[in-house]
Structure formats: structure tokens, C-alpha cells
Design a protein around this motif. Structure first.
Motif: not given
Length: 418
Positions: A263-277, A290-303
Motif C-alpha cells: 500500500n506504499t504511496e506511488d511517490a515513495d516506491v523508489g525511495r523505499f526500495m533503496r532504503l529497505f531492500t 512505472l506509472q498508473d497500473a504498472e506501479i502496482n507491480e513495483a509495489k508488489k516487488i517492494l512488498a
């Protein structure tokens, strides 16, 4: 961006951990030529750490990955005092028994992230109660009190903010920064510790320790802080309406942990990936575009990546599978978090608002009523229209459970218990 000689400083600056550092050039020279033992302190105020502590945990992990020695300092002694940094009011004093119980819970988290042992870069976990409990206070004040002026202590944010807000600051808490500085001195002497790290609110306390080492032992020590962590919308990391996001699976299921990062906010995906993965930076650069629906795939990778580090690969895969079944499949996955409710209570029937509160999907009965009135509550994927609707054994499905949902992303199974 500045390039450093040491892998450690390159990693922490490239990934966004760096906020402030004392004499970064001298630290870079040392870190590129020798093993740097460095510590972060963790007070034992809760039975586990939550996501708000994940940044310093990851910083220690990168310290070890780049060839240095992490020291995880358990605050068995300082927890008895209470750190005023970032607090509006005095912290409740805990019993020694409760502090030790909390410490046992916190220790479990670090085994997932660090390698402990007797090797030169293996992590160690001392407890500051070992030296703070033995202090003869008057002798201690005579030896170390002259190195701290009240004038300077009053300039630190941890003190200044409390005074500006006219919130009480006890003399007990006022001692905290002296004790933290002394911790650094003790670790320098006992473990050759050269650096203290922490959040930006710890800068004053860390600088005190650096200066105490120089004045008392003529030792060059270093301090490094990380940025204050908030989401792009300004929310504090680690807390949600449903409660804290704990790092211990006994306190919070791996599924709920995975869902928090999904459920990470779109704007935080890259920052959180750098810090927490530990994903490569070029891969993160690709994913965060990635934008729109595709950013959800990035969020799943982050999670998945964050959950894998914290709970293991199997738990991460199961959480992703559960989410897919819940959101994209038939609607109910038996791997969702489960709450047991007494069979007798369900036989009699429970008002919907009361059950949502009991199940932890709402913080209070009032919050549950508002959720239902706003059409955000569902029973087995059907919207609950009336807050007093009775939920009972009749709602249980063939698997022996029923599903409660708060909004689109929070789900829980209810099972009858004898």
C-alpha cells in the motif's frame, strides 16, 4: 553525488541513508582502510521493533555487507531513564522485568538481518545496563559532568522543543544525553567502537558522545545520522490506523506486513526500495519510473523484497499468494490473518460494529460505526448496510470461517473457537 573511497559511504549515500556526518573525509579514509566497529542503540520500550526502526536496522546490515562490524546496543540501562528526543511528554517508566521481557523480543529481529559471532565483522549485542547499573552516581558526575554545560544542552532539539511547548522535562530524562554519550565512550573503550549512528533526532546526543571521547580519551570518534522518515504525504513510518507495523511475526502477521508495503504511496516506491531492500540501483531506477497500473507491480516487488528480509522467502511468497487470491481470485484465501471468537458469542450473534472493533479492523466502536456508515465494511465480500447487523455462526462458510473486510485492502478471517 560525491564518490567516496569506502564502499560503506558510497552505499549509504547512494541509497539515501545519509543525513549528517561528523568529519566525513576522515571517516571515509578510515572506512576504506580498516574495519569500522559502529553502533546503534535500541531502547526496550516495546515487545518488538516496528517499521519505524527498520531504517537503522538496514543501516547496520549495509555496514556489515560492506565489511564493517555492527554493534547492536540494547538499552537495558537507558530504558530505565527514558529518551526525551522527539517526545512531547515523559515516557512511562517500565519495571526491570518488563524491560528484560521487551529486550528478549527485540533481539529476535536482528538475527534476520545480521550475522552474529566472534569474527572481525560479526555483529555483537552488548547491553548498556552492564555498565550503567554499576555507576556510582556522584563519582560519575564528578568525572564526566564537567564536560557538559547546561547552556549547550538547552540548545539541543530534544530539550528545546519540550521547553518551548511547556511540556515537563524531568531531571531524570535530562540525564539521558549524558548517559548516551557515556555509552559511546564505554563502547569505544570495550569494543574499539569508532562510530555511533542513529536518526536525525539523535544528532545532539551523538555529537555529545563524539566530543566526550575526544575530551576524556583523546580519541577521534564519528557520528552519522539518517533522515527523519515520513511518507510523501507526511505520515510517520510504522503506524497505521490499525496499530503499529511490527517486525515480529508474533505481533503482526507476515501477510499484514506485506500488505503494508504493497500500500506504499506511488511517490515513495523508489525511495523505499533503496532504503529497505537490496535490489540493484539500476533495477530500482527502472521500477520507480512505472506509472498508473504498472506501479502496482513495483509495489508488489517492494512488498516481497522487504517481507523476504524480515520474515523469509517462504512467508513472502505465501503473503503474495494470499493477496492474489483475495484480490484477484475467488475472494477468500484461508491464509489470511485469522481471529478466533468464542463459539458461544457467535451463536448468540454479535453486532457488526462490535465485531469489527474486536477483530482489530477498527480502533474503537465509533470508528467501526463510521466505517460501516461509509459503506467501507463487508462481510464475505457483501457490503454491510447496518452497523447493528448481527453476525453469527450462520455466516460461516464451508471452510469454517467468514471474512470481514475494511476498505479494499484490509481483510481478516473469523473462526469460531470453543
Amino acid at each position: 553525488m560525491t564518490t567516496y573511497k569506502s564502499d560503506f559511504l558510497n552505499a549509504v549515500t547512494e541509497r539515501g541513508f545519509m543525513h549528517q556526518c561528523t568529519d566525513i573525509d576522515a571517516l571515509d579514509a578510515k572506512a576504506s582502510s580498516e574495519i569500522i566497529p559502529a553502533y546503534i542503540g535500541f531502547d526496550c520500550t516495546a515487545p518488538s521493533l516496528h517499521v519505524g526502526s527498520l531504517l537503522p536496522v538496514m543501516l547496520l546490515r549495509w555496514l556489515q555487507k560492506t565489511g564493517h562490524k555492527p554493534i547492536v546496543l540494547m538499552g537495558g540501562g537507558t530504558t530505565k531513564v527514558g529518551d526525551p528526543s522527539g517526545k512531547d511528554e515523559s515516557r512511562q517508566l517500565l519495571t526491570v522485568e518488563k524491560i528484560n521481557e521487551n529486550m528478549d523480543g527485540i533481539k529476535k529481529v536482528f538475527s534476520k538481518y545480521l550475522t552474529f559471532g566472534d569474527g572481525p565483522t560479526d555483529a555483537i549485542m552488548p547491553n548498556n545496563a552492564d555498565w550503567l547499573d554499576e555507576l556510582e552516581y556522584v563519582d560519575f558526575l564528578r568525572s564526566y559532568g564537567p564536560h557538559f554545560t547546561i547552556n549547550r544542552m538547552l540548545t539541543f532539539d530534544s530539550v528545546k522543543l519540550r521547553l518551548e511547548r511547556e511540556q515537563p522535562l524531568t531531571f531524570l530524562e535530562f540525564n539521558y544525553m549524558i548517559l548516551q554519550a557515556y555509552d559511546f565512550l564505554e563502547l569505544s573503550r570495550r569494543e574499539n567502537c569508532l562510530m555511533q549512528m542513529g536518526g536525525s533526532d539523535q544528532w545532539g546526543n551523538i555529537v555529545n558522545g563524539v566530543e566526550l571521547g575526544r575530551r576524556v580519551d583523546s580519541t577521534q570518534l564519528f557520528g552519522l545520522t539518517t533522515p527523519l522518515m515520513t511518507t510523501s504525504s507526511g505520515a510517520k513510518m510504522g503506524k497505521t490506523a490499525a496499530g503499529a507495523i511490527w517486525l515480529d511475526q508474533e505481533q503482526l502477521s507476515a501477510y499484514d506486513f506485506w500488505q503494508y508495503w504493497r500500500n506504499t504511496e506511488d511517490a515513495d516506491v523508489g525511495r523505499f526500495m533503496r532504503l529497505f531492500t537490496e535490489l540493484p540501483l539500476d533495477e530500482i531506477a527502472r521500477l520507480e519510473k512505472l506509472q498508473d497500473a504498472e506501479i502496482n507491480e513495483a509495489k508488489k516487488i517492494l512488498a516481497g523484497e522487504v517481507t523476504k528480509l524480515c520474515h523469509g522467502e517462504e512467508a513472502a511468497m505465501l503473503a503474495a499468494k494470499t493477496a492474489e487470491e483475495t484480490f484477484e481470485g475467488a475472494g477468500i484465501s484461508t491464509d489470511l490473518p485469522t481471529v478466533e471468537v468464542a463459539n458461544s458469542d457467535l451463536k448468540a450473534g454479535i453486532a457488526a460494529f462490535d465485531l469489527f472493533h474486536q477483530a482489530g479492523l477498527a480502533g474503537s466502536n465509533g470508528e467501526a460505526r463510521r466505517l460501516i456508515k461509509g459503506k467501507g465494511a463487508r462481510l464475505n465480500d457483501v457490503v454491510i448496510e447496518d452497523e447493528t447487523q448481527i453476525i453469527s455462526l450462520a455466516d460461516i462458510n464451508a471452510d469454517g470461517v467468514f471474512k470481514l473486510s475494511a476498505g479494499k485492502k484490509r481483510h481478516i478471517l473469523i473462526r469460531a473457537a470453543d
